[in-house]
Write a protein that holds these residues in place. Structure first.
Motif, PDB file in Angstrom:
ATOM      1  N   ARG A 155      -0.814  15.843   3.153  1.00 21.10           N
ATOM      2  CA  ARG A 155       0.406  16.183   2.422  1.00 21.10           C
ATOM      3  C   ARG A 155       1.643  16.003   3.292  1.00 21.10           C
ATOM      4  NH1 ARG A 155      -0.238  18.501  -2.757  1.00 21.10           N
ATOM      5  NH2 ARG A 155      -2.436  18.268  -3.317  1.00 21.10           N
ATOM      6  N   LEU A 156       1.629  16.612   4.474  1.00 19.32           N
ATOM      7  CA  LEU A 156       2.800  16.541   5.343  1.00 19.32           C
ATOM      8  C   LEU A 156       3.110  15.111   5.773  1.00 19.32           C
ATOM      9  CD1 LEU A 156       2.395  19.591   7.767  1.00 19.32           C
ATOM     10  CD2 LEU A 156       3.809  19.420   5.711  1.00 19.32           C
ATOM     11  N   SER A 157       2.084  14.304   5.981  1.00 16.12           N
ATOM     12  CA  SER A 157       2.304  12.942   6.474  1.00 16.12           C
ATOM     13  C   SER A 157       3.146  12.121   5.515  1.00 16.12           C
ATOM     14  CB  SER A 157       0.963  12.257   6.730  1.00 16.12           C
ATOM     15  OG  SER A 157       0.200  12.174   5.538  1.00 16.12           O
ATOM     16  N   VAL A 158       3.001  12.357   4.221  1.00 18.75           N
ATOM     17  CA  VAL A 158       3.763  11.583   3.234  1.00 18.75           C
ATOM     18  C   VAL A 158       5.247  11.910   3.337  1.00 18.75           C
ATOM     19  CG1 VAL A 158       4.071  11.086   0.792  1.00 18.75           C
ATOM     20  CG2 VAL A 158       1.779  11.458   1.701  1.00 18.75           C
ATOM     21  N   SER A 159       5.575  13.185   3.423  1.00 18.27           N
ATOM     22  CA  SER A 159       6.988  13.567   3.522  1.00 18.27           C
ATOM     23  C   SER A 159       7.574  13.140   4.867  1.00 18.27           C
ATOM     24  CB  SER A 159       7.150  15.076   3.325  1.00 18.27           C
ATOM     25  OG  SER A 159       6.421  15.797   4.290  1.00 18.27           O
ATOM     26  N   LEU A 168      10.774  10.720   5.450  1.00 15.44           N
ATOM     27  CA  LEU A 168      11.906  11.173   6.257  1.00 15.44           C
ATOM     28  C   LEU A 168      12.230  10.191   7.365  1.00 15.44           C
ATOM     29  CD1 LEU A 168      13.935  13.205   7.422  1.00 15.44           C
ATOM     30  CD2 LEU A 168      11.997  14.439   8.431  1.00 15.44           C
ATOM     31  N   HIS A 169      11.214   9.738   8.082  1.00 19.26           N
ATOM     32  CA  HIS A 169      11.450   8.821   9.205  1.00 19.26           C
ATOM     33  C   HIS A 169      11.946   7.460   8.722  1.00 19.26           C
ATOM     34  CE1 HIS A 169       9.871  10.836  12.917  1.00 19.26           C
ATOM     35  NE2 HIS A 169       9.452  11.680  11.990  1.00 19.26           N
ATOM     36  N   LYS A 170      11.546   7.069   7.522  1.00 23.53           N
ATOM     37  CA  LYS A 170      12.018   5.784   6.997  1.00 23.53           C
ATOM     38  C   LYS A 170      13.454   5.855   6.502  1.00 23.53           C
ATOM     39  CE  LYS A 170       7.874   3.237   5.651  1.00 23.53           C
ATOM     40  NZ  LYS A 170       7.173   2.563   4.531  1.00 23.53           N
ATOM     41  N   ASP A 171      13.898   7.039   6.082  1.00 22.70           N
ATOM     42  CA  ASP A 171      15.243   7.176   5.523  1.00 22.70           C
ATOM     43  C   ASP A 171      15.874   8.469   6.029  1.00 22.70           C
ATOM     44  OD1 ASP A 171      17.541   6.890   4.068  1.00 22.70           O
ATOM     45  OD2 ASP A 171      16.637   7.305   2.115  1.00 22.70           O
ATOM     46  N   PRO A 172      16.166   8.541   7.342  1.00 22.93           N
ATOM     47  CA  PRO A 172      16.676   9.796   7.909  1.00 22.93           C
ATOM     48  C   PRO A 172      18.065  10.173   7.411  1.00 22.93           C
ATOM     49  CG  PRO A 172      16.791   8.033   9.523  1.00 22.93           C
ATOM     50  CD  PRO A 172      16.028   7.484   8.359  1.00 22.93           C
ATOM     51  N   GLY A 173      18.811   9.201   6.883  1.00 24.48           N
ATOM     52  CA  GLY A 173      20.161   9.478   6.415  1.00 24.48           C
ATOM     53  C   GLY A 173      20.245  10.032   5.012  1.00 24.48           C
ATOM     54  N   ARG A 174      19.117  10.138   4.339  1.00 25.11           N
ATOM     55  CA  ARG A 174      19.109  10.701   2.989  1.00 25.11           C
ATOM     56  C   ARG A 174      19.481  12.188   3.032  1.00 25.11           C
ATOM     57  NH1 ARG A 174      13.616  10.735  -0.745  1.00 25.11           N
ATOM     58  NH2 ARG A 174      14.231  12.419  -2.156  1.00 25.11           N
ATOM     59  N   ASP A 195      13.368  21.215  -0.713  1.00 24.76           N
ATOM     60  CA  ASP A 195      12.825  20.859  -2.025  1.00 24.76           C
ATOM     61  C   ASP A 195      12.480  19.379  -2.093  1.00 24.76           C
ATOM     62  OD1 ASP A 195      12.880  23.390  -3.255  1.00 24.76           O
ATOM     63  OD2 ASP A 195      15.017  23.199  -3.700  1.00 24.76           O
ATOM     64  N   ALA A 196      13.368  18.533  -1.561  1.00 29.10           N
ATOM     65  CA  ALA A 196      13.135  17.091  -1.614  1.00 29.10           C
ATOM     66  C   ALA A 196      11.931  16.697  -0.770  1.00 29.10           C
ATOM     67  CB  ALA A 196      14.384  16.345  -1.151  1.00 29.10           C
ATOM     68  N   LEU A 197      11.793  17.304   0.397  1.00 34.84           N
ATOM     69  CA  LEU A 197      10.645  17.006   1.252  1.00 34.84           C
ATOM     70  C   LEU A 197       9.347  17.484   0.600  1.00 34.84           C
ATOM     71  CD1 LEU A 197      12.202  18.015   4.679  1.00 34.84           C
ATOM     72  CD2 LEU A 197      11.469  15.707   4.042  1.00 34.84           C
ATOM     73  N   ALA A 198       9.396  18.671   0.002  1.00 35.24           N
ATOM     74  CA  ALA A 198       8.207  19.197  -0.671  1.00 35.24           C
ATOM     75  C   ALA A 198       7.807  18.316  -1.841  1.00 35.24           C
ATOM     76  CB  ALA A 198       8.471  20.626  -1.140  1.00 35.24           C
ATOM     77  N   MET A 250       0.851  -1.185   0.000  1.00 30.75           N
ATOM     78  CA  MET A 250       0.000   0.000   0.000  1.00 30.75           C
ATOM     79  C   MET A 250       0.888   1.236   0.000  1.00 30.75           C
ATOM     80  SD  MET A 250      -2.735   1.187   2.951  1.00 30.75           S
ATOM     81  CE  MET A 250      -3.732  -0.297   2.753  1.00 30.75           C
ATOM     82  N   PRO A 251       0.710   2.166  -0.933  1.00 35.32           N
ATOM     83  CA  PRO A 251       1.528   3.361  -0.966  1.00 35.32           C
ATOM     84  C   PRO A 251       1.260   4.230   0.245  1.00 35.32           C
ATOM     85  CG  PRO A 251      -0.298   3.552  -2.505  1.00 35.32           C
ATOM     86  CD  PRO A 251      -0.304   2.144  -2.017  1.00 35.32           C
ATOM     87  N   PRO A 252       2.275   5.042   0.691  1.00 34.78           N
ATOM     88  CA  PRO A 252       2.095   5.846   1.891  1.00 34.78           C
ATOM     89  C   PRO A 252       0.873   6.737   1.846  1.00 34.78           C
ATOM     90  CG  PRO A 252       4.398   5.853   1.196  1.00 34.78           C
ATOM     91  CD  PRO A 252       3.618   5.152   0.125  1.00 34.78           C
ATOM     92  N   ALA A 253       0.553   7.334   0.674  1.00 36.51           N
ATOM     93  CA  ALA A 253      -0.572   8.255   0.593  1.00 36.51           C
ATOM     94  C   ALA A 253      -1.890   7.584   0.913  1.00 36.51           C
ATOM     95  CB  ALA A 253      -0.633   8.869  -0.800  1.00 36.51           C
ATOM     96  N   ALA A 254      -1.941   6.254   0.771  1.00 30.80           N
ATOM     97  CA  ALA A 254      -3.200   5.538   1.002  1.00 30.80           C
ATOM     98  C   ALA A 254      -3.365   5.099   2.446  1.00 30.80           C
ATOM     99  CB  ALA A 254      -3.273   4.317   0.081  1.00 30.80           C
TER     100      ALA A 254
END
Length: 321
Positions: free
Chosen positions: A215-219, A223-229, A234-237, A1-5
């Motif tokens: 919107r914010l929940s997806v970013s 972020l929480h899944k890949d904090p080292g990125r 811009d990337a978060l947006a 299931m994609p995060p947005a769903a």
């Protein structure tokens, strides 16, 4: 299931997978008909009480009161000062000043029941734990000061079998019961937090509100899944599929901090958990979190946490108020 769903509570639950309750000390306490037990403030910790026999009054530092009966479970997730009393006017003695006898690993026993009483009036199991939510540490501020599950577990139905097991262990005194109680306490405390999340966090704002924002929940999840990125605004947006300016404004308004400041604080909260409880080397933590060098990571860590990664490794952070 994609995060947005995903539903908001599922998002929060997924991010809570990093939650850890590290037992510091546990006590089995039995008392006479009159008692007053004081518990000092323990920032960064959670207090846990299970009342197996009798009744008690839980009084907070602000004077608020909760009446407890046999079978009730209480979690104080912010480690606030409080007292357990047999009556409103009974004097209070700090629990740390009462002699305790070892019962097992990290578990001790306190018996204040007068010798003239054949049966104690109250029996309870108490725990003081390091309450570590990892990257979701900010969520603890949104939790109620006192989280109470009644003896019949009407509000938390999944707890009933666990509470029944705790009562059997508290009252039986069988071999190894102290260690089993400690493990049950960890599990019950975690279930209380989980059920609070599933009930919508009581409408808490801030970070919880952001996790409910479509919107914010997806970013935030990315972020929480890949904090080292190598995260930028811009990337978060882009994860939220909105413009940089709209994202930055919404993030600041809802969460109360700038996006990149949040990224840094999240990384340092995770670093503290990995250094303290997983005992990972500093260089490994720095690499996991995307820092080009250990020196760069150490500077960022000290700026946010107020002390060096090495001090955390040596346990100073957990000992600080």
């Amino acid at each position: 299931m994609p995060p947005a769903a995903l539903q908001p509570t599922h998002l929060i639950s997924e991010l809570l997978t990093g939650m850890r309750l590290h037992g510091v000390q546990y006590r089995r306490i039995q008392t006479g008909p009159r008692f007053g037990l004081g518990f000092p403030p323990k920032p960064g910790h959670a207090y846990f009480h299970y009342l197996a026999v009798g009744t008690a009054i839980l009084r907070g530092a602000d004077g608020s009161q909760h009446r407890l009966s046999a079978g009730d479970v209480v979690l104080l997730p912010r480690g606030d000062e409080h007292a357990l009393l047999s009556g409103e006017d009974h004097p209070v003695q700090c629990l740390d000043t009462i002699d305790a006898a070892p019962l097992g690993d990290a578990v001790s026993g306190i018996d204040t029941c007068p010798s003239t009483h054949a049966v104690p009036s109250a029996v309870l199991f108490h725990g003081c734990m390091v309450f570590d939510l990892g990257g979701m540490q900010g969520l603890s501020k949104a939790m109620p000061a006192v989280m109470l599950a009644d003896g019949n577990a009407t509000q938390f139905p999944g707890l009933l079998p666990m509470v029944d097991a705790m009562k059997r262990e508290v009252c039986s005194g069988r071999i190894g019961y102290a260690g089993i109680l400690a493990r049950l306490a960890d599990a019950v405390a975690a279930m209380i937090v989980r059920d609070w999340v599933e009930r919508g966090c009581d409408g808490a704002s801030g970070l919880v509100m952001a996790l409910r924002d479509p919107r914010l929940s997806v970013s935030l999840l990315a972020l929480h899944k890949d904090p080292g990125r190598d995260w930028t605004v811009d990337a978060l947006a882009a994860e939220s599929n909105i413009s940089r300016s709209v994202f930055a404004d919404r993030f600041q308004t809802v969460i109360g901090t700038a996006p990149l400041r949040y990224v840094t604080e999240l990384r340092m909260q995770l670093a503290s958990q990995w250094l303290t409880h997983q005992r990972l080397p500093i260089e490994v933590v720095a690499e996991r979190l995307g820092y080009a060098s250990q020196a760069a990571f150490s500077r960022a860590y000290k700026r946010v946490m107020g002390h060096s990664p090495g001090a955390t490794r040596r346990g100073r952070a957990l000992a600080s108020p």
